[in-house]
Motif scaffolding. Structure first.
Motif, PDB file in Angstrom:
ATOM      1  N   ILE A   1      -9.901  11.884  26.781  1.00  0.00           N
ATOM      2  CA  ILE A   1     -10.601  10.621  26.585  1.00  0.00           C
ATOM      3  C   ILE A   1      -9.567   9.500  26.527  1.00  0.00           C
ATOM      4  CG2 ILE A   1     -12.008   9.274  24.969  1.00  0.00           C
ATOM      5  CD1 ILE A   1     -13.262  11.968  24.089  1.00  0.00           C
ATOM      6  N   THR A   2      -9.726   8.507  27.364  1.00  0.00           N
ATOM      7  CA  THR A   2      -8.800   7.376  27.394  1.00  0.00           C
ATOM      8  C   THR A   2      -9.316   6.272  26.481  1.00  0.00           C
ATOM      9  OG1 THR A   2      -8.205   7.897  29.672  1.00  0.00           O
ATOM     10  CG2 THR A   2      -7.645   5.702  28.882  1.00  0.00           C
ATOM     11  N   LEU A   3      -8.485   5.891  25.505  1.00  0.00           N
ATOM     12  CA  LEU A   3      -8.896   4.876  24.529  1.00  0.00           C
ATOM     13  C   LEU A   3      -8.359   3.507  24.927  1.00  0.00           C
ATOM     14  CD1 LEU A   3      -8.287   6.940  21.246  1.00  0.00           C
ATOM     15  CD2 LEU A   3     -10.416   6.644  22.528  1.00  0.00           C
ATOM     16  N   ASP A   4      -8.738   3.057  26.118  1.00  0.00           N
ATOM     17  CA  ASP A   4      -8.250   1.766  26.603  1.00  0.00           C
ATOM     18  C   ASP A   4      -9.331   0.695  26.589  1.00  0.00           C
ATOM     19  OD1 ASP A   4      -9.834   2.787  28.580  1.00  0.00           O
ATOM     20  OD2 ASP A   4      -8.391   2.525  30.210  1.00  0.00           O
ATOM     21  N   SER A   5     -10.451   0.990  25.912  1.00  0.00           N
ATOM     22  CA  SER A   5     -11.551   0.045  25.841  1.00  0.00           C
ATOM     23  C   SER A   5     -12.026  -0.076  24.400  1.00  0.00           C
ATOM     24  CB  SER A   5     -12.705   0.526  26.732  1.00  0.00           C
ATOM     25  OG  SER A   5     -13.917  -0.083  26.371  1.00  0.00           O
ATOM     26  N   THR A   6     -12.152  -1.305  23.919  1.00  0.00           N
ATOM     27  CA  THR A   6     -12.658  -1.525  22.561  1.00  0.00           C
ATOM     28  C   THR A   6     -14.060  -0.962  22.408  1.00  0.00           C
ATOM     29  OG1 THR A   6     -11.359  -3.563  22.392  1.00  0.00           O
ATOM     30  CG2 THR A   6     -13.154  -3.266  20.815  1.00  0.00           C
ATOM     31  N   HIS A   7     -14.871  -1.077  23.439  1.00  0.00           N
ATOM     32  CA  HIS A   7     -16.239  -0.567  23.391  1.00  0.00           C
ATOM     33  C   HIS A   7     -16.246   0.956  23.187  1.00  0.00           C
ATOM     34  CE1 HIS A   7     -20.469   0.039  24.330  1.00  0.00           C
ATOM     35  NE2 HIS A   7     -20.098   0.925  25.243  1.00  0.00           N
ATOM     36  N   ILE A   8     -15.413   1.659  23.945  1.00  0.00           N
ATOM     37  CA  ILE A   8     -15.354   3.123  23.828  1.00  0.00           C
ATOM     38  C   ILE A   8     -14.856   3.533  22.453  1.00  0.00           C
ATOM     39  CG2 ILE A   8     -14.101   5.170  24.637  1.00  0.00           C
ATOM     40  CD1 ILE A   8     -14.284   4.031  27.452  1.00  0.00           C
ATOM     41  N   TRP A   9     -13.795   2.869  21.970  1.00  0.00           N
ATOM     42  CA  TRP A   9     -13.246   3.212  20.665  1.00  0.00           C
ATOM     43  C   TRP A   9     -14.259   2.957  19.550  1.00  0.00           C
ATOM     44  CZ3 TRP A   9     -10.614   6.032  17.727  1.00  0.00           C
ATOM     45  CH2 TRP A   9     -10.221   5.641  16.440  1.00  0.00           C
ATOM     46  N   ASP A  10     -14.951   1.824  19.588  1.00  0.00           N
ATOM     47  CA  ASP A  10     -15.942   1.515  18.560  1.00  0.00           C
ATOM     48  C   ASP A  10     -17.058   2.557  18.547  1.00  0.00           C
ATOM     49  OD1 ASP A  10     -14.510  -0.706  17.830  1.00  0.00           O
ATOM     50  OD2 ASP A  10     -15.800  -2.148  18.885  1.00  0.00           O
ATOM     51  N   GLU A  11     -17.497   2.973  19.730  1.00  0.00           N
ATOM     52  CA  GLU A  11     -18.551   3.989  19.813  1.00  0.00           C
ATOM     53  C   GLU A  11     -18.075   5.316  19.235  1.00  0.00           C
ATOM     54  OE1 GLU A  11     -20.991   6.583  23.166  1.00  0.00           O
ATOM     55  OE2 GLU A  11     -20.096   4.663  23.765  1.00  0.00           O
ATOM     56  N   LEU A  12     -16.858   5.715  19.592  1.00  0.00           N
ATOM     57  CA  LEU A  12     -16.323   6.987  19.096  1.00  0.00           C
ATOM     58  C   LEU A  12     -16.135   6.963  17.585  1.00  0.00           C
ATOM     59  CD1 LEU A  12     -13.676   7.738  21.856  1.00  0.00           C
ATOM     60  CD2 LEU A  12     -15.672   9.137  21.334  1.00  0.00           C
ATOM     61  N   LEU A  13     -15.562   5.884  17.069  1.00  0.00           N
ATOM     62  CA  LEU A  13     -15.309   5.806  15.635  1.00  0.00           C
ATOM     63  C   LEU A  13     -16.612   5.834  14.847  1.00  0.00           C
ATOM     64  CD1 LEU A  13     -13.286   5.568  13.358  1.00  0.00           C
ATOM     65  CD2 LEU A  13     -13.319   3.082  13.642  1.00  0.00           C
ATOM     66  N   ALA A  14     -17.626   5.155  15.337  1.00  0.00           N
ATOM     67  CA  ALA A  14     -18.925   5.174  14.655  1.00  0.00           C
ATOM     68  C   ALA A  14     -19.515   6.580  14.665  1.00  0.00           C
ATOM     69  CB  ALA A  14     -19.874   4.195  15.331  1.00  0.00           C
ATOM     70  N   ALA A  15     -19.407   7.268  15.784  1.00  0.00           N
ATOM     71  CA  ALA A  15     -19.952   8.620  15.884  1.00  0.00           C
ATOM     72  C   ALA A  15     -19.167   9.600  15.005  1.00  0.00           C
ATOM     73  CB  ALA A  15     -19.932   9.077  17.341  1.00  0.00           C
ATOM     74  N   LEU A  16     -17.857   9.473  14.978  1.00  0.00           N
ATOM     75  CA  LEU A  16     -17.037  10.343  14.131  1.00  0.00           C
ATOM     76  C   LEU A  16     -17.320  10.091  12.656  1.00  0.00           C
ATOM     77  CD1 LEU A  16     -13.710  10.090  16.151  1.00  0.00           C
ATOM     78  CD2 LEU A  16     -15.047  12.177  15.814  1.00  0.00           C
ATOM     79  N   THR A  17     -17.524   8.838  12.292  1.00  0.00           N
ATOM     80  CA  THR A  17     -17.847   8.502  10.902  1.00  0.00           C
ATOM     81  C   THR A  17     -19.175   9.128  10.491  1.00  0.00           C
ATOM     82  OG1 THR A  17     -16.628   6.411  11.066  1.00  0.00           O
ATOM     83  CG2 THR A  17     -18.236   6.606   9.285  1.00  0.00           C
ATOM     84  N   ARG A  18     -20.173   9.028  11.351  1.00  0.00           N
ATOM     85  CA  ARG A  18     -21.473   9.651  11.051  1.00  0.00           C
ATOM     86  C   ARG A  18     -21.321  11.166  10.909  1.00  0.00           C
ATOM     87  NH1 ARG A  18     -23.257   5.954  15.004  1.00  0.00           N
ATOM     88  NH2 ARG A  18     -23.247   7.601  16.593  1.00  0.00           N
ATOM     89  N   TRP A  19     -20.539  11.750  11.794  1.00  0.00           N
ATOM     90  CA  TRP A  19     -20.379  13.210  11.748  1.00  0.00           C
ATOM     91  C   TRP A  19     -19.737  13.649  10.433  1.00  0.00           C
ATOM     92  CZ3 TRP A  19     -16.873  17.038  11.037  1.00  0.00           C
ATOM     93  CH2 TRP A  19     -17.253  18.332  11.427  1.00  0.00           C
ATOM     94  N   VAL A  20     -18.674  12.967  10.038  1.00  0.00           N
ATOM     95  CA  VAL A  20     -17.973  13.337   8.796  1.00  0.00           C
ATOM     96  C   VAL A  20     -18.901  13.195   7.591  1.00  0.00           C
ATOM     97  CG1 VAL A  20     -16.142  12.613   7.210  1.00  0.00           C
ATOM     98  CG2 VAL A  20     -15.654  12.869   9.658  1.00  0.00           C
ATOM     99  N   ARG A  21     -19.666  12.132   7.548  1.00  0.00           N
ATOM    100  CA  ARG A  21     -20.537  11.888   6.393  1.00  0.00           C
ATOM    101  C   ARG A  21     -21.687  12.883   6.306  1.00  0.00           C
ATOM    102  NH1 ARG A  21     -20.564   5.226   6.778  1.00  0.00           N
ATOM    103  NH2 ARG A  21     -18.452   4.955   5.912  1.00  0.00           N
ATOM    104  N   THR A  22     -22.091  13.441   7.433  1.00  0.00           N
ATOM    105  CA  THR A  22     -23.193  14.408   7.423  1.00  0.00           C
ATOM    106  C   THR A  22     -22.705  15.859   7.437  1.00  0.00           C
ATOM    107  OG1 THR A  22     -23.351  14.242   9.845  1.00  0.00           O
ATOM    108  CG2 THR A  22     -24.808  12.835   8.533  1.00  0.00           C
ATOM    109  N   HIS A  23     -21.383  16.033   7.480  1.00  0.00           N
ATOM    110  CA  HIS A  23     -20.808  17.383   7.472  1.00  0.00           C
ATOM    111  C   HIS A  23     -19.643  17.430   6.475  1.00  0.00           C
ATOM    112  CE1 HIS A  23     -22.774  17.099  11.424  1.00  0.00           C
ATOM    113  NE2 HIS A  23     -22.915  18.410  11.358  1.00  0.00           N
ATOM    114  N   PRO A  24     -19.926  17.422   5.183  1.00  0.00           N
ATOM    115  CA  PRO A  24     -18.842  17.475   4.199  1.00  0.00           C
ATOM    116  C   PRO A  24     -18.060  18.785   4.283  1.00  0.00           C
ATOM    117  CG  PRO A  24     -20.970  17.794   3.142  1.00  0.00           C
ATOM    118  CD  PRO A  24     -21.262  17.403   4.546  1.00  0.00           C
ATOM    119  N   LYS A  25     -16.762  18.709   3.980  1.00  0.00           N
ATOM    120  CA  LYS A  25     -15.919  19.905   4.012  1.00  0.00           C
ATOM    121  C   LYS A  25     -16.282  20.843   2.869  1.00  0.00           C
ATOM    122  CE  LYS A  25     -11.655  18.315   4.107  1.00  0.00           C
ATOM    123  NZ  LYS A  25     -10.186  18.343   4.279  1.00  0.00           N
TER     124      LYS A  25
END
Length: 255
Positions: A130-154
């Motif tokens: 995944i190439t992180l050369d776009s603010t749009h792509i990075w914002d989408e990924l970070l939001a999705a990763l944040t949701r995943w972490v919050r719904t999948h506690p260690k």
């Protein structure tokens, strides 16, 4: 004329009656930064291709096989293998114990005996990521990763969960060196002197592949993330550069 030619050939092979004094050849040359900034997975991938690791969240815990537990990619992304025909990342060096301090690609050298030596070549042959050369792509990924972490506690603090941004297939060419007498007379083949003695290179190379991963601790990434933060800032100190031990099994459906 024939006698002169035979004498010249014999002297080249036998290297003289008194042997040869060698200046110390270099060992443990420095790995390029591209290699030191990757995690390394030496095992085979069961049930899918190496490019399918892109976007996976992999759970690692000592004593257990690494386990794919999630998948986060940006909209429209499909992993594609890109052959590397002119590699910029290349490493070749004689290696001895102590080289393991340079990172996961050389971790196996810790098992060497004090005077053991080999020659190692590493060269990248294919990649996907995944190439992180776009603010749009990075914002989408970070939001999705944040949701995943919050719904999948260690389950445990002993667990580390890695999000894989990219993977690289690295060819590994390994050649053993045998220690010989300091008097090199009568030796045929490639002979090298280093600080620990004189060595003859094997005629055979052993080839294999390693998978290098640009992988990041997803829990720490999400915890430290700030609004409007650039990817290089968010990922800078959460990079994982260790060895991933065990066998990564094929992911279950939905992961």
């Amino acid at each position: 004329m024939k006698s002169l030619l035979m004498a010249a050939t014999a002297s080249a092979i036998l290297i003289g009656c008194q042997g040869v004094r060698f200046a110390d050849a270099p060992v443990n040359e420095h790995l390029p930064t591209a290699f030191t900034e990757r995690a390394v997975y030496p095992g085979g991938v069961a049930g899918y291709e190496f490019q399918d690791l892109v976007g996976r969240i992999i759970l690692i815990e000592e004593g257990h096989n690494p386990l794919p537990v999630g998948l986060v990619r940006h909209t429209g992304f499909s992993p594609r293998v890109i052959p590397i025909t002119e590699p910029n990342n290349y490493y070749r060096s004689r290696i001895q114990r102590g080289a393991e301090a340079q990172g996961a690609y050389l971790a196996f050298v810790a098992r060497f005996q004090a005077d053991e030596m080999a020659e190692l070549t590493l060269v990248d042959v294919a990649r996907a990521g995944i190439t992180l050369d776009s603010t749009h792509i990075w914002d989408e990924l970070l939001a999705a990763l944040t949701r995943w972490v919050r719904t999948h506690p260690k389950d445990s603090s002993a667990q580390t969960r890695l999000w894989v941004q990219s993977v690289v297939l690295t060819r590994r060419i390994f050649n053993t060196h045998s220690k010989i007498s300091a008097n090199a007379s009568g030796q045929i083949g490639h002979v090298t002197g280093v600080e620990t003695g004189v060595y003859r290179r094997s005629e055979e190379d052993i080839q294999s592949v390693l998978i290098g991963l640009e992988a990041f601790d997803v829990d720490r990434m999400v915890e430290q993330a700030q609004p409007a933060q650039l990817p290089e800032t968010a990922l800078g100190d959460v990079r994982f550069v260790g060895m991933i031990e065990g066998v990564i099994e094929a992911p279950s459906e939905g992961t």
